[in-house]
Structures are given as C-alpha cells and as structure tokens.
Design an enzyme around this catalytic site. Structure first.
Site, PDB file in Angstrom:
ATOM      1  N   ASN A 100     -50.064  26.742  37.386  1.00 16.67           N
ATOM      2  CA  ASN A 100     -49.927  26.040  38.672  1.00 16.67           C
ATOM      3  C   ASN A 100     -50.276  24.549  38.609  1.00 16.67           C
ATOM      4  O   ASN A 100     -49.657  23.727  39.277  1.00 16.67           O
ATOM      5  CB  ASN A 100     -50.717  26.749  39.776  1.00 16.67           C
ATOM      6  N   LYS A 109     -54.036  28.524  24.903  1.00 15.79           N
ATOM      7  CA  LYS A 109     -53.068  29.582  25.179  1.00 15.79           C
ATOM      8  C   LYS A 109     -52.624  29.353  26.624  1.00 15.79           C
ATOM      9  O   LYS A 109     -53.336  29.705  27.565  1.00 15.79           O
ATOM     10  CB  LYS A 109     -53.695  30.967  25.015  1.00 15.79           C
ATOM     11  N   HIS A 110     -51.471  28.728  26.787  1.00 16.21           N
ATOM     12  CA  HIS A 110     -51.000  28.399  28.128  1.00 16.21           C
ATOM     13  C   HIS A 110     -50.195  29.560  28.714  1.00 16.21           C
ATOM     14  O   HIS A 110     -49.818  30.499  28.005  1.00 16.21           O
ATOM     15  CB  HIS A 110     -50.142  27.133  28.085  1.00 16.21           C
ATOM     16  N   GLU A 138     -62.748  30.557  36.039  1.00 17.73           N
ATOM     17  CA  GLU A 138     -62.349  30.043  37.354  1.00 17.73           C
ATOM     18  C   GLU A 138     -61.180  30.893  37.797  1.00 17.73           C
ATOM     19  O   GLU A 138     -60.078  30.786  37.258  1.00 17.73           O
ATOM     20  CB  GLU A 138     -61.976  28.563  37.260  1.00 17.73           C
ATOM     21  N   CYS A 172     -55.566  27.697  43.679  1.00 12.34           N
ATOM     22  CA  CYS A 172     -56.753  28.514  43.933  1.00 12.34           C
ATOM     23  C   CYS A 172     -57.627  27.893  45.007  1.00 12.34           C
ATOM     24  O   CYS A 172     -58.254  28.601  45.787  1.00 12.34           O
ATOM     25  CB  CYS A 172     -57.561  28.688  42.647  1.00 12.34           C
TER      26      CYS A 172
END
Length: 469
Positions: free
Chosen positions: A137, A160-161, A234, A268
C-alpha cells in the site's frame, strides 16, 4: 500468489517474474552475511553519506518511481510522488540525526561508582541482516522507514516485498545500488510467501520486521518466535476519528475525507470509524457524506483523479462483502455502498474500483464494526458524551492510532489517558514522521518504527563496564 505486475486500473498483467530458486536465494543470503561483516565497522558519517546519496537518487528519479508505484498498486500519481518525496526526507533525517540517536549513553557518576566500575556506558551495536516483509500500500515508504534506520545503525537489509509490486521492489534495490551501497547491504528477495519461513529460520538472518495484515503478522511472528528472533510488527488498524462539540467542523469534515480516502482508503492508519457527538452530528454527517460523494474516481494517472482503483481484485471484493454484510443487517449507505457506480467503476473497464462510501446505523453484529475496511468506506457513529466516544473508540481489536477533534484541554488529556492506541492526534489526521515513533497496541502489533525507538529496535544494547585494575 504469482509475482507479477498487474495494473489495477485495467486488470492487465504487464510483467511476470520468476521467484528465486534455492541456489539464487543462497547466494543472496551469503552476500548479506559477508556485507554485514564489513558494513558494521563503518562509521556513522560513512553510513549517513550513503543515505544522503540514496535520497538524491530518489529525488532524481521521482517521476519514474512514482509511475512505477501507481502502475502497480493504483494510488493517484500525485500521492505516489508525495510518497517518494517523503522517503527522501526520511533518508536525510536519519543521516542527520541517526548518530546522535544511538550514541553511547553514560549513566550517572554515582551509579557508575556504585556498580564498582571506574567507567561504564551503553553502546548500540548493529545486529546483522534484517528481513523486512513489506506490504504494497505504501510500497516505497514502508521500506524506507525500515531501511533508513536499519542501515544507519550498521545493519544490512533483505526485502521480501508484496508479490504485486515486484517492479517497485527491484527499483528499491537499484536505488541503493545507484547510491553506492556495497554489494549485499540492501537486497530484494523475489520469493513467494511459502519461502519466507525458511529465510526467517536461516541462521544468517537475525531479526524480522513486518508491516501487513494480522494473519501475516501471526505467521511471521510464529516462525521468528520458534527461531528466537526479534520481531517488530505493524499490523492492521481501524482508527477512530472522534469529533466533539468544540471542534472546527469545517476543518474536521475536510480532514475526515482526506483521512479516510488517502491512498484510495488503503492505509492502516487511515481513519475508518467516525465517532461524532450528537451536538454536531447532523451537520457533520451531511457535509461528510456530500464530500465523499463528490470525490472524483478514475484513472490514477489522471491529475484530476482523487480516488483510484483498489490494488487487487480480492481486496475490492473483500471490501464489497463487508459493505454488503452491513447493509444486509440494517446499515444505511449515506454515500456509495454499491459494488460499482457506473461503467467507469466496474469490471467492464477491467479495473478494481469501489466508490467512496459512508455507512450509518452500524451495530456490533455487523462484520464492519470489528473488521478493518481496507478501502474508501467510512462507518459513522453518533454518541452523546465523551465517555461514550472513548468506549466506542476502544471497542476494536486494533489500536494503531486515533484522531480526536476538540479544543478542550481536559478532553484532550482524558483521551491521551484512556484511548487504547499507539498515537493520539488532535485536530488533524494521523501521519508518520521520522521524528515521531510509530506503532500500535492490541492486534495492531508491537514494537516501534521511526524516531530513536525505531533505530534502536534492531540494535544490540550493549553494557560496557570497566573495573579497577
């Protein structure tokens, strides 16, 4: 999930990528271990210069990076450019302040003598290769807010996307390469979710940071816990936006719209639950619904677009299901509320759009009352007192941040004391900044990013004690 660039505005697959095989992954892990042995011995100024050069590269390639982000996950181009600029700012902030944040700490002279030492101090030393499991995001910002403090502390990074932003992931590796980072200091791992556990368990990886869903957090934290490795999490959020009678309603409505729809509502820390005192509810409700309805939805590359597509078809469908459940149980759509609002918002164009939506008459049996709505959908509640507002704000499994609109000092202090969240923002919207710690409580995760707290998360806090000779 395949590793592919799929344009969410059209549904077109633009490029696919083969994940690293075992041999290629081994090369990168070995490279990270070797890089750390040298990089950890570099001085703060050397690391700061690397971050400054990375910021310069980010500025030079801002338009290209922003277009890559918009193509892969659909945020309006202007917002993607702003994200790029924010990343450059964070890199420079840690370059300027990082050394002071982890400088040696000296206890009081009396405490040193009482410990039996001639001298004692605390030193923050780097841990090693840190794995970052990052979401789509904010595909640049989420990575940089990990990488800037981690590299400034002397760690090396493994990214690691998310599997739907591979071009962005590779661009980030290239960013640090262009900035002159030694080989192995920052690497992208094009791997699937099924390979993450093995990387976490590898002895060369010392810690993990994750930004993502609650489910992803549970899986990564379990693997890291089994390997006794430090984690920072998170996770999701369903932030309250509380409006009390002393609020500037014009500013509150304007900010509420932006707080709910930033990043197409896929944030978020976006305000999601709007809790409004009955004294000001009628005006707020009308103006908020009207403003949400007036937002322009369309091609994210168009400068006039305010809301682009959701990043994935599954995300759009999950959001539509949440709204449908609420409507089936008696909620009212004051704005939006449909799967699509015309040909430009439907699958006819191939895009994954959802109209800005405001729901009222929310009750606890509705899924949306407790689940995170990841898209431009707001739930609006009416309360009769501050006590009721705080109780409703805390009636969530999440506790990432919160927004409160009041000019009354006593009400502000009460909210700071009683709202269960990692942040309380008054008369504005929640935003992350390098100087302010960021993170949540409850199912929103643990640990902190940014500020001194963020750079110290992945340090060996070392006590140094010198005895009498």
């Amino acid at each position: 999930m395949p590793i592919a660039t799929v344009n969410p505005a059209t549904g077109e697959t633009l490029e696919t990528f083969q994940p690293l095989d075992r041999d290629a992954l081994e090369v990168r892990l070995a490279r990270a271990e070797a890089a750390f042995r040298d990089y950890r011995t570099t001085g703060f100024e050397h690391r700061a210069e690397l971050l400054r050069r990375a910021a310069d590269v980010m500025d030079a390639y801002q338009d290209q990076l922003a277009r890559t982000v918009t193509t892969e996950m659909g945020k309006p181009l202007a917002q993607a450019k702003a994200e790029t600029a924010k990343c450059a700012k964070a890199l420079r902030w840690y370059a300027d302040h990082g050394a002071a944040l982890i400088a040696d700490e000296l206890p009081g002279e009396g405490d040193v003598a009482d410990s039996g030492a001639t001298a004692a101090y605390v030193r923050y030393r780097p841990l090693g290769p840190v794995l970052a499991v990052m979401p789509w995001n904010f595909p640049l910002w989420q990575v940089i807010r990990f990488a800037a403090p981690a590299l400034m502390a002397g760690n090396v990074g493994l990214l690691k996307h998310a599997s739907n932003v591979p071009r962005t992931a590779l661009a980030l590796e290239e960013l640090f390469h262009r900035a002159g980072a030694p080989e192995g200091v920052f690497q992208t791992l094009l791997i699937g979710t099924d390979a993450v556990g093995d990387v976490i368990r590898d002895d060369r990886v010392v810690a993990v940071t994750l930004t993502g869903s609650e489910g992803a957090g549970r899986a990564v934290a379990a693997a890291a816990g089994d390997a006794l490795k430090k984690t920072v999490m998170e996770l999701g959020g369903s932030d309250p936006f509380v409006v009390l009678p002393s609020a500037d309603l014009t500013a509150a409505v304007r900010t509420a719209v932006r707080a709910r729809t930033q990043n197409n509502g896929q944030s978020c820390i976006a305000a999601k639950r709007f809790i409004v005192h009955s004294d000001v509810y009628p005006r707020f409700a009308v103006e908020f619904a009207d403003a949400m309805s007036a937002l322009r939805v369309g091609d994210p590359m168009d400068a006039e677009t305010e809301i682009g597509p959701l990043a994935t078809r599954q995300g759009r469908d999950d959001l539509a299901a949440l709204v449908a459940d609420a409507l089936a149980h008696g909620a009212t759509a004051e704005a939006g509320g449909l799967h699509s609002g015309g040909p430009e918002l439907s699958d006819v164009s191939g895009g994954w759009y959802y109209p800005p939506t405001v729901l009222t008459n929310i009750t606890p049996e509705m899924r949306i009352h407790h689940e995170e709505a990841f898209g431009p959908v707001a739930t609006l509640y009416r309360v009769n007192s501050l006590d009721e507002a705080i109780a409703l704000a805390n009636d969530s499994p999440y506790g990432l941040s919160s927004n409160v609109w009041t000019t009354e000092p006593a009400e502000q202090e009460r909210c700071v004391r009683d709202i269960e969240a990692g942040g309380v923002f008054f008369n504005g919207m929640t935003a992350s900044h390098p100087a302010l710690p960021f993170g949540g409580v409850k199912r929103s995760g643990y640990g902190r990013e940014l500020n001194a707290h963020g750079i110290r998360e992945f340090c060996n806090v070392t006590t140094v004690w010198l005895g009498h000779i």
